[in-house]
Scaffold this motif. Sequence first.
Motif, PDB file in Angstrom:
ATOM      1  N   TYR A   1      -9.691  -5.224  -2.627  1.00  0.00           N
ATOM      2  CA  TYR A   1      -9.125  -4.727  -2.244  1.00  0.00           C
ATOM      3  C   TYR A   1     -10.270  -5.079  -0.867  1.00  0.00           C
TER       4      TYR A   1
ATOM      5  N   GLY B   1       0.528  -1.464  -0.291  1.00  0.00           N
ATOM      6  CA  GLY B   1      -0.131  -0.150  -0.380  1.00  0.00           C
ATOM      7  C   GLY B   1       0.512   1.559  -0.063  1.00  0.00           C
TER       8      GLY B   1
ATOM      9  N   GLY C   1      -9.183  10.507  -3.483  1.00  0.00           N
ATOM     10  CA  GLY C   1      -8.122   9.226  -3.559  1.00  0.00           C
ATOM     11  C   GLY C   1      -9.287   7.828  -3.709  1.00  0.00           C
ATOM     12  N   THR C   2      -8.829   6.628  -3.973  1.00  0.00           N
ATOM     13  CA  THR C   2      -9.628   6.165  -5.040  1.00  0.00           C
ATOM     14  C   THR C   2     -10.729   5.185  -4.191  1.00  0.00           C
ATOM     15  N   THR C   3     -10.257   5.140  -2.238  1.00  0.00           N
ATOM     16  CA  THR C   3     -10.710   4.816  -1.090  1.00  0.00           C
ATOM     17  C   THR C   3     -12.053   5.701  -1.300  1.00  0.00           C
TER      18      THR C   3
ATOM     19  N   TYR D   1      -4.794   1.726  -8.915  1.00  0.00           N
ATOM     20  CA  TYR D   1      -4.331   2.112  -8.441  1.00  0.00           C
ATOM     21  C   TYR D   1      -2.768   2.093  -8.578  1.00  0.00           C
TER      22      TYR D   1
ATOM     23  N   ASP E   1     -10.449   0.076 -10.902  1.00  0.00           N
ATOM     24  CA  ASP E   1      -9.053   0.480  -9.943  1.00  0.00           C
ATOM     25  C   ASP E   1      -7.767   0.236  -9.739  1.00  0.00           C
TER      26      ASP E   1
ATOM     27  N   SER F   1      -1.233   8.259  -5.063  1.00  0.00           N
ATOM     28  CA  SER F   1      -1.599   7.296  -3.846  1.00  0.00           C
ATOM     29  C   SER F   1       0.367   6.615  -4.201  1.00  0.00           C
ATOM     30  N   LYS F   2      -0.125   6.019  -5.591  1.00  0.00           N
ATOM     31  CA  LYS F   2       1.292   4.814  -5.605  1.00  0.00           C
ATOM     32  C   LYS F   2       2.470   5.171  -6.372  1.00  0.00           C
TER      33      LYS F   2
ATOM     34  N   THR G   1      -5.242   7.249  -8.990  1.00  0.00           N
ATOM     35  CA  THR G   1      -4.532   7.827  -7.622  1.00  0.00           C
ATOM     36  C   THR G   1      -3.393   8.698  -7.411  1.00  0.00           C
TER      37      THR G   1
HETATM   38  C1  LIG Z   1      -6.008  -1.739  -4.409  1.00  0.00           C
HETATM   39  C2  LIG Z   1      -6.108  -0.443  -4.128  1.00  0.00           C
HETATM   40  N1  LIG Z   1      -6.616   0.310  -4.690  1.00  0.00           N
HETATM   41  C3  LIG Z   1      -6.880   1.727  -4.299  1.00  0.00           C
HETATM   42  C4  LIG Z   1      -5.527   1.937  -3.274  1.00  0.00           C
HETATM   43  C5  LIG Z   1      -5.179   3.629  -2.787  1.00  0.00           C
HETATM   44  O1  LIG Z   1      -5.542   4.395  -3.323  1.00  0.00           O
HETATM   45  P1  LIG Z   1      -6.292   5.882  -2.589  1.00  0.00           P
HETATM   46  O2  LIG Z   1      -5.538   6.036  -1.585  1.00  0.00           O
HETATM   47  O3  LIG Z   1      -6.587   7.011  -3.209  1.00  0.00           O
HETATM   48  O4  LIG Z   1      -7.730   5.055  -1.649  1.00  0.00           O
HETATM   49  C6  LIG Z   1      -4.668   0.951  -2.631  1.00  0.00           C
HETATM   50  C7  LIG Z   1      -4.036   1.534  -1.575  1.00  0.00           C
HETATM   51  O5  LIG Z   1      -3.271   0.512  -0.905  1.00  0.00           O
HETATM   52  C8  LIG Z   1      -4.879  -0.574  -3.312  1.00  0.00           C
HETATM   53  O6  LIG Z   1      -4.121  -1.636  -2.861  1.00  0.00           O
END
Ligand SMILES: Cc1ncc(COP(=O)(O)O)c(C=O)c1O
Length: 457
Positions: free
Chosen positions: A199, A111, A173-175, A273, A271, A302-303, A300
């Motif tokens: 996830y 993550g 962000g994605t979540t 990600y 997604d 985030s990565k 996102t």
């Molecule tokens: C499958 C997956 N989707 C989304 C995310 C994170 O996205 P965000 O931080 O934008 O919510 C992660 C982060 O670990 C992930 O593993």
Amino acid sequence: MGFDLPIALDRTAAAPLADQLAGQLRLVAAHGVLKMGEKLPSTRTLAAGLGVSRTVTAAAYEQLYAEGWIAGRHGSGTYVVAVPPGSPSRRPSRPTDLVDAAEPGADLRPGSPWAAGIRPAIWRRAWRAAADPAPDARPIRAGLSEYRTAVAEHAVRHRGLAPEPADVLATGGTTVAVAELGRALFEPGDIIAVEEPGYPRAMGALRAAGLVVVPARVDQDGIVVADLPDGVRAVYCTPAHQFPLGGTLPAGRRVDLIAWARERGAWIIEDDYDGELRYDVAPLPLLASLGPDVVIHLGTTSKILTPTLGCGWMIAPPEVVASVVHLRAETGAGPSLAGQRVYTALASSGDLARHLRRVRSELAARRGLVVATLSTAGQDVLGDRAGTHVVVPLPGAQAERTLIAAARDRGLLLDGLQRCFAGRPSRFGLTLGYAAPPHREVLSGALLTLVALRRAG
Ligand SMILES: Cc1ncc(COP(=O)(O)O)c(C=O)c1O
């Protein structure tokens, strides 16, 4: 003795191979993988096993002789005669070598990105540029127009998708976006299929919106379209790099998935990600490019940067964009503009593209290190050459729990596959992230801790 030491040399690193080898032998001994009195492989065997010249192994042994912890008995080989400083058995609290890596903060949970790799100068420059505009008086629910344009360019350049900026919605962000979709598009009680294993936060976000999450079966290539359950309003999936198992959804299944959604009037939440992070073949076409009418694509930062920016994007049909903006207006929510300004500054200066190249090269090297170290120790590693994590299979639930607990006692944070099941887990292992350690040396140390724990049973 044959050669089965968990050692992996990094030819791209600045440190000479002999120094790396001496350092890793010290770590291996410090961690009890090599014991006092144990015979080392000959310089020739070790050189053959590592694929390096004998000069390298001989120079490393010279160094260790000079330090006084190995000795040669004439005609009978080389032996460990002292445990090197930093050994956990002798000095449990000394923060050095491997122990240093295993102090709290050696984090191999999946993550996290390689945040330490963001150059301070580019980070500062972007935040300064983000502070240039006057303070905003009102929220901008769909996101800044310059951000939406920058994301559209990113999609073309890195993901082969060419949206109009109007199709791009800024997200937190994605979540956060999954949670918003759960409320904006569906009614409580609607059924959504989510990859299993999958996830956990996506499952959590959808459940929190009152939806019923049902499992969608996954194999080593990703979601199995033929087994998708009936009666679902949407399916959430990670086709570029299935989380957590690491497969890439084959082209044929992508086409089938789009056809499946069109036939049923269902949505697909794609997604993406870590889609920018591939270390071998070129990526396959996004679901959003094959079925823009039925796919809601989520990206996102985030990565590729850091989740602390709270910054992502949704590329979706106009009615979806409108529903999410409406929900935001009704609930007073919406993504922060600061993160969008920082991202826009990084993208427009070219710093983001340069950073991305560094991230790819660093993470590809780290993945190589993980695979080499664990395979040398006889441990399987699963998952494509992509992203920031691999899966290390384990024989059962108890093995997974015990290993994670034992690692925690050594200050090494690990995470397991069981958490990725909404129902009864059927696969066990570690979901091993390799991006969080600030330096490769910390990653190496943490991997050696892991190998030692596996050997200890
Ligand atoms: C499958 C997956 N989707 C989304 C995310 C994170 O996205 P965000 O931080 O934008 O919510 C992660 C982060 O670990 C992930 O593993």
